[in-house]
Design a protein around this motif. Sequence first.
Motif, PDB file in Angstrom:
ATOM      1  N   GLN A 147       0.806  -1.218   0.000  1.00 11.30           N
ATOM      2  CA  GLN A 147       0.000   0.000   0.000  1.00 11.30           C
ATOM      3  C   GLN A 147       0.844   1.275   0.000  1.00 11.30           C
ATOM      4  OE1 GLN A 147      -3.000  -0.167   3.042  1.00 11.30           O
ATOM      5  NE2 GLN A 147      -4.019   1.687   2.337  1.00 11.30           N
ATOM      6  N   LYS A 148       1.805   1.397   0.912  1.00 10.66           N
ATOM      7  CA  LYS A 148       2.611   2.620   0.997  1.00 10.66           C
ATOM      8  C   LYS A 148       3.503   2.775  -0.231  1.00 10.66           C
ATOM      9  CE  LYS A 148       2.623   3.514   5.891  1.00 10.66           C
ATOM     10  NZ  LYS A 148       3.182   3.161   7.163  1.00 10.66           N
ATOM     11  N   HIS A 185       1.343   4.046  -3.158  1.00  9.93           N
ATOM     12  CA  HIS A 185       1.004   5.468  -3.036  1.00  9.93           C
ATOM     13  C   HIS A 185       2.197   6.316  -3.492  1.00  9.93           C
ATOM     14  CE1 HIS A 185       0.129   9.384  -1.234  1.00  9.93           C
ATOM     15  NE2 HIS A 185      -1.147   9.037  -1.405  1.00  9.93           N
TER      16      HIS A 185
END
Length: 148
Positions: free
Chosen positions: A123-124, A127
């Motif tokens: 996820q990070k 992003h």
Amino acid sequence: MTDTIEILNERLFPVERATLFEAFADSDTLCLWWGPEGFSNRISSFDLKPGGEWLITMIADNGTEFHNRWTFDDVVSGYSISARHHEPVHVFTLQMRFADEGTGARLSWRMLFERTDENEAMQKFLHAANEQNFDRLERLLEQARGSH
């Protein structure tokens, strides 16, 4: 907690909405900015319409090739694109919205993933990778404006 992971990136670009949309809709232009820093691209199929297929090979700066297969779910010319990424590895939906804002246009980029341990771990990174995509797009748009 839901069973969906949402990754949202958005940025205001100092161009008209139509110009911003065209930076994606024109596959030759898309090749120049798609992906995080250090990647180049080769698009072998790009049929920007509902049900259309998009095949893109992303090439890392070390020469490693990543073949990606997408299907466009919905396209509203100038305003929005929804597409499904099938492979490799991560299956997700990407929703892009193009909106007039002030003297520019805002691109909102929403990725939806099934909640898995692997996707949570990514996820990070995703992003940050999306922000690099936007950085590359912004530089390309600035170069185009400067050449006029």
